[in-house]
Motif scaffolding. Structure first.
Motif, PDB file in Angstrom:
ATOM      1  N   HIS A   1      -7.601   6.179   1.547  1.00 53.97           N
ATOM      2  CA  HIS A   1      -6.380   5.533   1.058  1.00 53.97           C
ATOM      3  C   HIS A   1      -5.143   6.235   1.591  1.00 53.97           C
ATOM      4  O   HIS A   1      -4.184   5.600   2.069  1.00 53.97           O
ATOM      5  CB  HIS A   1      -6.398   5.533  -0.475  1.00 53.97           C
ATOM      6  CG  HIS A   1      -5.198   4.926  -1.114  1.00 53.97           C
ATOM      7  ND1 HIS A   1      -4.448   5.592  -2.064  1.00 53.97           N
ATOM      8  CD2 HIS A   1      -4.604   3.718  -0.943  1.00 53.97           C
ATOM      9  CE1 HIS A   1      -3.453   4.814  -2.452  1.00 53.97           C
ATOM     10  NE2 HIS A   1      -3.530   3.679  -1.792  1.00 53.97           N
ATOM     11  N   ALA A   2      -5.153   7.565   1.549  1.00 55.70           N
ATOM     12  CA  ALA A   2      -3.999   8.339   2.007  1.00 55.70           C
ATOM     13  C   ALA A   2      -3.864   8.299   3.526  1.00 55.70           C
ATOM     14  O   ALA A   2      -2.748   8.139   4.058  1.00 55.70           O
ATOM     15  CB  ALA A   2      -4.135   9.777   1.534  1.00 55.70           C
TER      16      ALA A   2
ATOM     17  N   ARG B   1      -1.044  -3.435   3.044  1.00 57.34           N
ATOM     18  CA  ARG B   1      -1.018  -3.609   1.589  1.00 57.34           C
ATOM     19  C   ARG B   1      -2.297  -4.299   1.125  1.00 57.34           C
ATOM     20  O   ARG B   1      -2.810  -5.188   1.810  1.00 57.34           O
ATOM     21  CB  ARG B   1       0.166  -4.482   1.150  1.00 57.34           C
ATOM     22  CG  ARG B   1       1.535  -3.881   1.405  1.00 57.34           C
ATOM     23  CD  ARG B   1       2.112  -4.305   2.733  1.00 57.34           C
ATOM     24  NE  ARG B   1       2.480  -5.725   2.791  1.00 57.34           N
ATOM     25  CZ  ARG B   1       2.662  -6.370   3.933  1.00 57.34           C
ATOM     26  NH1 ARG B   1       2.512  -5.777   5.104  1.00 57.34           N
ATOM     27  NH2 ARG B   1       3.000  -7.665   3.909  1.00 57.34           N
TER      28      ARG B   1
ATOM     29  N   ARG C   1      -4.702   6.019   5.624  1.00 59.25           N
ATOM     30  CA  ARG C   1      -4.218   4.741   6.111  1.00 59.25           C
ATOM     31  C   ARG C   1      -2.893   4.343   5.465  1.00 59.25           C
ATOM     32  O   ARG C   1      -2.332   3.297   5.782  1.00 59.25           O
ATOM     33  CB  ARG C   1      -5.284   3.650   5.915  1.00 59.25           C
ATOM     34  CG  ARG C   1      -6.579   3.974   6.670  1.00 59.25           C
ATOM     35  CD  ARG C   1      -7.510   2.799   6.805  1.00 59.25           C
ATOM     36  NE  ARG C   1      -7.054   1.771   7.732  1.00 59.25           N
ATOM     37  CZ  ARG C   1      -7.114   1.851   9.061  1.00 59.25           C
ATOM     38  NH1 ARG C   1      -7.580   2.953   9.625  1.00 59.25           N
ATOM     39  NH2 ARG C   1      -6.691   0.857   9.806  1.00 59.25           N
ATOM     40  N   ARG C   2      -2.419   5.181   4.549  1.00 59.32           N
ATOM     41  CA  ARG C   2      -1.109   4.978   3.909  1.00 59.32           C
ATOM     42  C   ARG C   2      -0.974   3.558   3.363  1.00 59.32           C
ATOM     43  O   ARG C   2       0.013   2.858   3.590  1.00 59.32           O
ATOM     44  CB  ARG C   2       0.025   5.289   4.898  1.00 59.32           C
ATOM     45  CG  ARG C   2       0.154   6.767   5.202  1.00 59.32           C
ATOM     46  CD  ARG C   2       1.265   7.039   6.188  1.00 59.32           C
ATOM     47  NE  ARG C   2       0.843   6.791   7.561  1.00 59.32           N
ATOM     48  CZ  ARG C   2       1.665   6.398   8.544  1.00 59.32           C
ATOM     49  NH1 ARG C   2       2.938   6.169   8.294  1.00 59.32           N
ATOM     50  NH2 ARG C   2       1.205   6.209   9.761  1.00 59.32           N
TER      51      ARG C   2
ATOM     52  N   ARG D   1      -0.606   0.668   0.567  1.00 55.24           N
ATOM     53  CA  ARG D   1      -0.029   0.361  -0.749  1.00 55.24           C
ATOM     54  C   ARG D   1      -1.032  -0.522  -1.498  1.00 55.24           C
ATOM     55  O   ARG D   1      -1.305  -1.638  -1.071  1.00 55.24           O
ATOM     56  CB  ARG D   1       1.308  -0.354  -0.583  1.00 55.24           C
ATOM     57  CG  ARG D   1       2.458   0.586  -0.245  1.00 55.24           C
ATOM     58  CD  ARG D   1       3.728  -0.175   0.026  1.00 55.24           C
ATOM     59  NE  ARG D   1       3.732  -0.726   1.382  1.00 55.24           N
ATOM     60  CZ  ARG D   1       4.625  -1.610   1.825  1.00 55.24           C
ATOM     61  NH1 ARG D   1       5.557  -2.065   1.017  1.00 55.24           N
ATOM     62  NH2 ARG D   1       4.561  -2.061   3.066  1.00 55.24           N
TER      63      ARG D   1
ATOM     64  N   ILE E   1      -2.994   0.522   9.033  1.00 54.20           N
ATOM     65  CA  ILE E   1      -2.196   1.657   8.568  1.00 54.20           C
ATOM     66  C   ILE E   1      -0.846   1.131   8.086  1.00 54.20           C
ATOM     67  O   ILE E   1      -0.208   0.319   8.764  1.00 54.20           O
ATOM     68  CB  ILE E   1      -2.027   2.700   9.687  1.00 54.20           C
ATOM     69  CG1 ILE E   1      -3.378   3.359   9.996  1.00 54.20           C
ATOM     70  CG2 ILE E   1      -1.005   3.763   9.294  1.00 54.20           C
ATOM     71  CD1 ILE E   1      -3.350   4.305  11.180  1.00 54.20           C
ATOM     72  N   THR E   2      -0.431   1.548   6.902  1.00 59.81           N
ATOM     73  CA  THR E   2       0.769   1.096   6.163  1.00 59.81           C
ATOM     74  C   THR E   2       0.627  -0.348   5.677  1.00 59.81           C
ATOM     75  O   THR E   2       1.615  -0.973   5.303  1.00 59.81           O
ATOM     76  CB  THR E   2       2.084   1.244   6.959  1.00 59.81           C
ATOM     77  OG1 THR E   2       2.115   0.288   8.028  1.00 59.81           O
ATOM     78  CG2 THR E   2       2.247   2.645   7.512  1.00 59.81           C
TER      79      THR E   2
END
Length: 328
Positions: free
Chosen positions: A254-255, A235, A257-258, A260, A232-233
């Motif tokens: 995707h959302a 890249r 797990r936030r 990038r 989570i968060t």
């Protein structure tokens, strides 16, 4: 100096070795007498007639990476002089001579480095430093997954991640024999992406958290599984599309797990942008290079006259590390 040279030229669905005009350097370009060239996956597309940036199609010179001696310089060149030993990333490397903008070249990092070794380094160094540090923002203590780690670029990524003090460095390959060699290049663990739920292997290796950073050279249908393997968060840096350029994408995952999700390529970068990346590589990795701490295995060396055979070998994917052409 002869006004012609031998070079691999795109023809039909492959390449032929022909006598062509020797390149003439522009104001900021250097002309090199090539000693060795290294194969890259993108060369397969060029050899088949697909464009690479502004180049491609019948009559195009093939090869993105080579090493040689500077034999002429443009009027505005300041980085290099005649006689310098350089390794280059440009177009037309499968040839006796090559020209490239000075911002896309690097000096050989040590006097003892041979031409064949030098020819393998430029693209792997700039691609992985850009993916891990400049775009991936890797910090000491973070965890990394390199998808497609048994390629030359992937093997360099493992080494750079360890050099930058990543705590966990995982590398993927679908071949057991290749996975068995990844530890030699810095992997602390391996992942078999042929398993349908391979993200479980990554979660097991990271205490259920997932990795902070994924460098993805595969993409394609495995992208959602890649997101499941990402913290989570975390890249994901999309470097390559070896497994496919299009696939279903789970936007909800995707959302949740936030993540990038960052796309990169060198095909749309200016000479100044590439020069900035090269400068960062020299700054951050130069000492390790000079000490021989960053290296790539050479699977085999073939003469320039066997360029098509070398491309066929790479397409068959039986090699480990780099295939090199002797252009001397």
């Amino acid at each position: 100096m002869s006004e012609t040279m031998m070079a691999a030229v795109q023809e039909g669905r492959g390449v032929q070795i022909r006598e062509v005009a020797r390149p003439v350097p522009g104001p900021r370009e250097i002309l090199t007498r090539n000693h060795a060239a290294s194969l890259n996956r993108a060369d397969l597309g060029m050899a088949a007639g697909h464009a690479h940036g502004a180049a491609g199609g019948a009559g195009s010179l093939i090869g993105l990476e080579w090493a040689g001696e500077v034999v002429a310089t443009g009027a505005e060149v300041t980085r290099f002089r005649v006689g310098d030993r350089v390794m280059c990333g440009g177009l037309g490397g499968y040839a006796q001579y090559g020209k490239v903008d000075e911002r896309r070249a690097m000096a050989l990092p040590s006097s003892g480095m041979g031409w064949q070794e030098a020819a393998t380094l430029t693209i792997a160094l700039r691609t992985m430093h850009d993916a891990l540090r400049l775009n991936g923002g890797l910090k000491a203590g973070e965890s990394v997954l390199i998808l497609g780690a048994s390629s030359g670029v992937g093997l360099m990524g493992l080494q750079i991640a360890r050099l930058l003090s990543a705590s966990v460095v995982l590398g993927s390959s679908t071949t057991q024999e290749k996975r068995g060699r990844l530890a030699e290049f810095g992997a602390t663990g391996t992942v078999d992406t042929s398993a349908p739920d391979w993200s479980a292997q990554v979660l097991d290796a990271t205490g259920g958290r997932g990795v902070d950073l994924v460098v993805d050279m595969l993409s394609g249908p495995g992208t959602n599984e890649t997101m499941r393997a990402t913290a989570i968060t975390g890249r994901i840096v999309n470097v390559g599309r070896l497994a496919g350029a299009r696939a279903e994408f789970d936007f909800d995952l995707h959302a949740l797990r936030r993540i990038r999700y960052i796309g990169v390529t060198f095909r749309t970068r200016s000479d100044d942008e590439v020069g900035g990346i090269i400068s960062a590589v020299e700054r951050d990795l130069g000492p390790a290079l000079a000490e021989g701490k960053l290296r790539l295995p050479i699977d085999r060396v073939l003469p320039l006259s066997s360029a098509q055979e070398a491309l066929d070998e790479m397409k068959a994917n039986r090699h480990f590390g780099k295939i090199v052409l002797d252009c001397s």
